[in-house]
Design a protein around this motif. Structure first.
Motif, PDB file in Angstrom:
ATOM      1  N   ASP A   1       1.284  11.553  -9.815  1.00  0.00           N
ATOM      2  CA  ASP A   1       0.512  12.731  -9.746  1.00  0.00           C
ATOM      3  C   ASP A   1       1.124  14.097  -9.962  1.00  0.00           C
ATOM      4  O   ASP A   1       0.695  15.075 -10.686  1.00  0.00           O
ATOM      5  CB  ASP A   1      -0.345  12.969  -8.474  1.00  0.00           C
TER       6      ASP A   1
ATOM      7  N   SER B   1       0.824  -1.064   0.006  1.00  0.00           N
ATOM      8  CA  SER B   1      -0.114  -0.132   0.132  1.00  0.00           C
ATOM      9  C   SER B   1       0.835   1.542  -0.076  1.00  0.00           C
ATOM     10  O   SER B   1       0.462   2.150  -0.780  1.00  0.00           O
ATOM     11  CB  SER B   1      -0.938  -0.020   1.022  1.00  0.00           C
TER      12      SER B   1
ATOM     13  N   ARG C   1       1.097   4.189  -2.721  1.00  0.00           N
ATOM     14  CA  ARG C   1       0.820   5.651  -2.371  1.00  0.00           C
ATOM     15  C   ARG C   1       1.975   6.447  -2.990  1.00  0.00           C
ATOM     16  O   ARG C   1       1.765   7.461  -3.540  1.00  0.00           O
ATOM     17  CB  ARG C   1       0.509   6.049  -0.883  1.00  0.00           C
TER      18      ARG C   1
ATOM     19  N   SER D   1      -8.514   4.535  -7.184  1.00  0.00           N
ATOM     20  CA  SER D   1      -8.149   4.737  -5.922  1.00  0.00           C
ATOM     21  C   SER D   1      -9.007   4.855  -4.709  1.00  0.00           C
ATOM     22  O   SER D   1      -8.845   4.444  -3.765  1.00  0.00           O
ATOM     23  CB  SER D   1      -7.092   5.947  -5.878  1.00  0.00           C
ATOM     24  N   LYS D   2     -10.163   5.518  -5.216  1.00  0.00           N
ATOM     25  CA  LYS D   2     -11.265   5.656  -4.155  1.00  0.00           C
ATOM     26  C   LYS D   2     -12.276   4.543  -4.169  1.00  0.00           C
ATOM     27  O   LYS D   2     -12.584   4.064  -2.915  1.00  0.00           O
ATOM     28  CB  LYS D   2     -12.157   6.835  -4.427  1.00  0.00           C
ATOM     29  N   VAL D   3     -12.752   3.762  -5.115  1.00  0.00           N
ATOM     30  CA  VAL D   3     -13.563   2.804  -5.353  1.00  0.00           C
ATOM     31  C   VAL D   3     -13.161   1.531  -5.821  1.00  0.00           C
ATOM     32  O   VAL D   3     -13.766   0.475  -5.569  1.00  0.00           O
ATOM     33  CB  VAL D   3     -15.047   3.261  -5.735  1.00  0.00           C
TER      34      VAL D   3
ATOM     35  N   HIS E   1      -7.774   8.340  -9.997  1.00  0.00           N
ATOM     36  CA  HIS E   1      -8.159   8.778  -8.974  1.00  0.00           C
ATOM     37  C   HIS E   1      -9.604   8.070  -8.686  1.00  0.00           C
ATOM     38  O   HIS E   1      -9.871   7.681  -7.508  1.00  0.00           O
ATOM     39  CB  HIS E   1      -8.573  10.192  -9.275  1.00  0.00           C
ATOM     40  N   SER E   2     -10.322   7.566  -9.697  1.00  0.00           N
ATOM     41  CA  SER E   2     -11.630   6.774  -9.378  1.00  0.00           C
ATOM     42  C   SER E   2     -11.229   5.639  -8.835  1.00  0.00           C
ATOM     43  O   SER E   2     -11.714   5.181  -7.838  1.00  0.00           O
ATOM     44  CB  SER E   2     -12.539   6.944 -10.453  1.00  0.00           C
TER      45      SER E   2
ATOM     46  N   LYS F   1      -6.577  -0.469  -9.145  1.00  0.00           N
ATOM     47  CA  LYS F   1      -5.971   0.534  -8.623  1.00  0.00           C
ATOM     48  C   LYS F   1      -4.379   0.471  -9.091  1.00  0.00           C
ATOM     49  O   LYS F   1      -3.896   1.205  -9.909  1.00  0.00           O
ATOM     50  CB  LYS F   1      -5.728   0.467  -7.070  1.00  0.00           C
TER      51      LYS F   1
ATOM     52  N   LYS G   1       1.944   6.510  -6.725  1.00  0.00           N
ATOM     53  CA  LYS G   1       0.634   7.459  -7.178  1.00  0.00           C
ATOM     54  C   LYS G   1       1.207   8.982  -7.048  1.00  0.00           C
ATOM     55  O   LYS G   1       0.836   9.645  -7.742  1.00  0.00           O
ATOM     56  CB  LYS G   1      -0.505   7.156  -6.459  1.00  0.00           C
TER      57      LYS G   1
END
Length: 221
Positions: free
Chosen positions: A57, A46, A50, A93-95, A90-91, A101, A53
C-alpha cells in the motif's frame, strides 16, 4: 496354571485403568498442542499478510503521488494497472477468502517492482531537467536588475538552500537507483522536485509549463 486371585485381578484393573487414562491425557495434550500451534501459525500468517499489504500500500501511495504530479500517458496506463490491482486487493481483504487475499496480494507484489523502476527512471530525468532549469534561471536572475526581481538577502539565501537540497536529494536518489532500490530513489527524486520548485517560488520565478501540475501537487498550490 494358577488363576489370579481377586486381589490380583483388582490390581490389574487399576493398572489398566491408570494406563488408559494416561494415554487419554497424553493424546489430549497432543491435540491441544496441535490446536495451539495452528493458532500461532494462523496468527503469524495473518500478521505476515498485514505487513506485506501495508508495504504494498505504501508503494502504491508513492506511485500515486508521483503519477498525479505529471501527465505522462505511457506511465499513466502503468499506474492505472497498479490501481486496479490495489483495488482488487482492498476488496479481497474485506470479503475474500484467505486464498483470494493471498492471490490478490501476490499479483500486486509481482507488478510493483517494474512499475517502481519505470517511474524512478522518469522521475530521475524530470528532476534533473528541473535542476538545470533552476540553475539557469538563477544565473539570469543575478544578472537582472533588482527592480524586476526584487529579492531580499534572506530570500536569496533560502532559494540557494532549496537548490542545494534539491541537488543533494537528486544525487542520493541516483545512488539508491543504482543499488536497485527504486522505491527510495523515487522518494528522493520527489523531494528534489519539491525543493527545486520551492527555489523557483522563493525566487519569484515562474514554473516551467510541464511542472505546473507538479507544483500544484507538491507545494499545495
Amino acid at each position: 496354571m494358577d488363576l489370579p486371585t481377586p486381589s490380583e485381578i483388582h490390581s490389574l484393573r487399576i493398572g489398566n485403568s491408570r494406563g488408559f487414562w494416561r494415554w487419554v491425557l497424553l493424546f489430549t495434550g497432543v491435540i491441544l498442542a496441535f490446536i495451539a500451534w495452528e493458532g500461532i501459525e494462523s496468527s503469524q500468517s495473518s500478521q505476515s499478510f498485514r505487513e506485506r499489504k501495508k508495504s504494498a500500500d505504501s508503494k502504491v501511495r508513492i506511485l500515486r503521488e508521483i503519477g498525479s504530479s505529471f501527465s505522462a500517458p505511457e506511465l499513466k496506463k502503468d499506474l492505472q494497472k497498479i490501481e486496479t490491482y490495489s483495488a482488487e486487493l482492498h476488496s479481497a481483504s474485506k470479503v475474500g477468502s484467505a486464498e483470494e487475499k493471498t492471490q490478490a496480494l501476490l499479483v500486486l507484489e509481482k507488478t510493483l517492482p517494474e512499475s517502481l523502476k519505470r517511474w524512478s527512471e522518469f522521475a530521475e530525468g524530470s528532476s534533473d531537467r528541473l535542476l538545470q532549469h533552476v540553475a539557469k534561471e538563477s544565473r539570469f536572475l543575478k544578472m537582472e536588475s533588482e527592480d524586476r526581481h526584487p529579492l531580499t538577502a534572506k530570500e536569496e539565501e533560502r532559494a540557494n538552500d532549496y537548490f542545494r537540497m534539491a541537488k543533494e536529494e537528486w544525487l542520493a536518489g541516483n545512488k539508491f537507483k543504482r543499488d536497485g532500490n527504486h522505491l527510495y530513489a523515487l522518494v528522493l527524486y520527489k523531494r528534489s522536485l519539491k525543493y527545486s520548485l520551492s527555489s523557483l517560488k522563493v525566487s519569484k520565478l515562474p514554473y516551467p509549463e510541464e511542472y505546473s501540475q507538479a507544483a500544484a501537487r507538491l507545494l499545495g498550490k
